[in-house]
Design a protein around this motif. Structure first.
Motif: not given
Length: 628
Positions: A6-8, A85-90, A92-94
């Motif tokens: 679900s996160f992905l 992690e890189r894409l999530a940071a872009q 703002g997803m924890p």
């Protein structure tokens, strides 16, 4: 770290593929899709397409495709967790929360990273201080410039046993943390833990994210062993899975499409300083599967550079056995060897980076190095030695798990074995110098063919008796027509004789008859030319001896035909047709048979030569006694 589906899915929904790709590729709208130039190949016509609805990209020039995570991994050399992690940071997803145990482990590792970073800062500061003068002098002698020292965070560990321990202790770092980070030597037999690295130039070792995870130290006292000392394995440092300078080389390697792998980190630093940024080192360890996979994230064909001395070649040979089981289509290695006993940094200092690049340009594929390893100093003159080499190579190739790569290596191996065995056979296929053919047959060009046909004319009863054997041979065009005429004459006549052959054979063959036999004239008997070609016939040998000679000459001509068949098969087997595999299957079998038949010919030639000498001694005309 494992991520819930679900996160992905949410991350994919928040980041259109065109947005992720567009940061590296200039895209323009093309209907429902976007298109641009491939980031993986140099091209002038766009063959790279992005489809936001399908959440995918397609590169027709390289055959690659995938989603946003695949693109970041392929273009930046990141692992899957790093890409997420890189894409999530872009956006703002924890990141999803992990279990308590995982959280405790990650927190513990973060603490060790902090400890190691503090140690690195201490070593850096010490190198820059008065105590680091000797270390700075050593680095200057090695040609390592100050800017490079800063970039690689190089440092110096003082000679005192407790210098680092006391410094970190003043920062409230516990001894237990120092021990766990591999900074201190401790044990049940050591009352007081002490600094592991002392009086050494320090090179920090980083992980793929650029975090300090360990240290390498080069002694300043050449009497101290070992010359290079690394941190022990810890919870954040596993020597067998780390590639030195990976985090710096990642982007240059993707831009250049290649990466160079050297043995030591000092070599890697010198090459990097000279302008070749896509360089890493294995720190002298044997290749592990983890390192191999990491290198393939930098390049599909890394070039491994070893010294050309015995130790370097042995290291290359060992590494091949580690690489073969994990080779895949489009994933391999090449090997380059330094000549003259020089390290890469020595060569660069003396002749510049262009000289090192010249060494790399002569790199060899894995198969060439493997082949050299197995055939070097091997005598394959005998069938037993050939069979042993063949089976050993096949056993090595069976370690390759990828079916396509396995098949390709097997085909190449089979062809090169055939070339090797054929070269050996050709070198050693001459008849004995004292054998029948060398001693008795007086001409070389078509000599055996002419003697054989001359024998059939002189002993015509053999024409029918030996017909099956002789009709299968390939004579030169003119002699083949003559042979066929002899057999046609036999069909027409119930009995055949020398005189009949001369009277009934077409006048077109008179010249050949004279060359292979010789008509009776005043002062010359029937077959005088044959006697010149094969003088033992003057002694009027037995019919059994003549029959043996005919069989022997047929055997020789048959083996010559085998040689031609082998050359034809080699050409067919090296092609790309559907028959190539079948031809290569037959090739080794035919070469083995050739060697066996040739050995039989040699033995028989010697036996017949002895019989011919006995016949001479019995007949013993004066001129032959003198010759003997």
């Amino acid at each position: 770290m494992r991520f819930p589906p679900s996160f992905l899915d949410e991350l994919r929904a928040r980041l259109p593929v065109s947005e992720v790709v567009g940061r590296r590729v200039k895209l323009r709208k093309a209907g429902r899709e976007w298109k641009g130039l491939s980031p993986f190949n140099k091209e002038k016509t766009p063959s790279f397409f992005v489809n936001d609805q399908k959440m995918a990209w397609f590169d027709f020039s390289s055959g690659k495709n995938g989603n946003i995570f695949d693109f970041v991994m392929a273009t930046e050399g990141l692992s899957f967790p790093e890409a997420v992690e890189r894409l999530a940071a872009q956006v703002g997803m924890p990141l999803p929360k992990v279990s308590y145990d995982d959280q405790a482990r990650e927190q513990r590792q973060r603490t060790l990273y902090d400890v190691l970073d503090l140690a690195a800062k201490y070593f850096e500061a010490t190198l820059a201080s008065a105590r680091g003068a000797k270390a700075r002098g050593y680095l200057a002698d090695r040609g390592i410039e100050p800017a490079t020292q800063v970039e690689f965070r190089m440092g110096y560990a003082p000679a005192e046993r407790f210098a680092l321990k006391e410094h970190l202790g003043s920062l409230d770092i516990s001894v237990a943390d120092m021990i766990e980070a591999g900074l201190l030597v401790a044990g049940d037999d050591i009352p007081v833990p002490y600094d592991r690295l002392r009086d050494r130039v320090i090179i920090p070792i980083h992980d793929q994210r650029g975090r300090v995870i360990a240290f390498g130290g080069r002694t300043l006292n050449d009497e101290v062993q070992p010359k290079y000392l690394n941190s022990p394995d810890t919870s954040v440092f596993h020597k067998g899975s780390v590639v030195f300078n990976f985090h710096r080389a990642r982007q240059p390697a993707h831009e250049e499409g290649s990466v160079v792998v050297v043995e030591g980190y000092m070599d890697a630093i010198a090459i990097y300083q000279a302008g070749m940024k896509c360089v890493v080192a294995t720190m002298g360890t044997a290749f592990t599967e983890e390192q191999i996979v990491s290198l393939w994230r930098l390049s599909t064909e890394p070039v491994v550079c070893f010294d050309a001395d015995r130790a370097g070649i042995a290291a290359a040979y060992r590494s091949i056995d580690r690489m073969l089981p994990v080779l895949k289509v489009g994933r391999t290695f090449r090997f380059a060897f330094m000549q003259g006993g020089k390290d890469p940094d020595e060569l660069i200092q003396e002749k510049g980076i262009s000289a090192f690049k010249a060494v790399l340009s002569g790199s060899l594929p894995i198969w060439d190095v493997l082949w050299e390893r197995e055939v070097e100093n091997i005598d394959v003159k005998t069938p037993d030695a050939q069979a042993a080499l063949e089976q050993k190579l096949y056993a090595i190739i069976r370690t390759i798990t990828d079916p396509a790569v396995h098949t390709a290596y097997f085909r190449t191996c089979r062809m090169q074995l055939a070339d090797l065995f054929w070269q050996v056979a050709r070198v050693h296929r001459n008849l004995p110098e004292q054998g029948l053919v060398k001693r008795e047959i007086k001409i070389l060009q078509d000599g055996v063919q002419k003697v054989l046909l001359g024998l059939l004319v002189h002993y015509p009863d053999f024409i029918e008796e030996k017909s099956d054997q002789i009709s299968a041979l390939h004579f030169s065009p003119q002699l083949e027509e003559f042979r066929q005429a002899l057999y046609d004459l036999l069909i027409l006549q119930n009995e055949i004789s020398v005189q009949l052959i001369y009277s009934r054979l077409s006048p077109n063959f008179y010249k050949v008859l004279q060359e292979v036999h010789g008509e009776k004239t005043e002062g010359r008997p029937w077959g005088h030319r044959l006697f010149e070609l094969f003088p033992i016939l003057k002694a009027e040998p037995s019919r059994e001896f003549v029959s043996q000679c005919i069989d022997h000459f047929v055997h020789i001509l048959h083996v010559k035909q085998m040689a031609q068949d082998i050359d034809n098969l080699k050409a067919a087997a090296s092609g790309s047709s559907a028959d190539a595999d079948h031809a290569s299957d037959r090739l080794l079998t035919l070469i083995r048979d050739f060697q066996l038949q040739h050995e039989l010919i040699n033995n028989n030639d010697s036996v017949l030569a002895e019989e011919a000498m006995t016949i001479r001694r019995v007949w013993a005309p004066t001129e032959w006694k003198v010759a003997a």
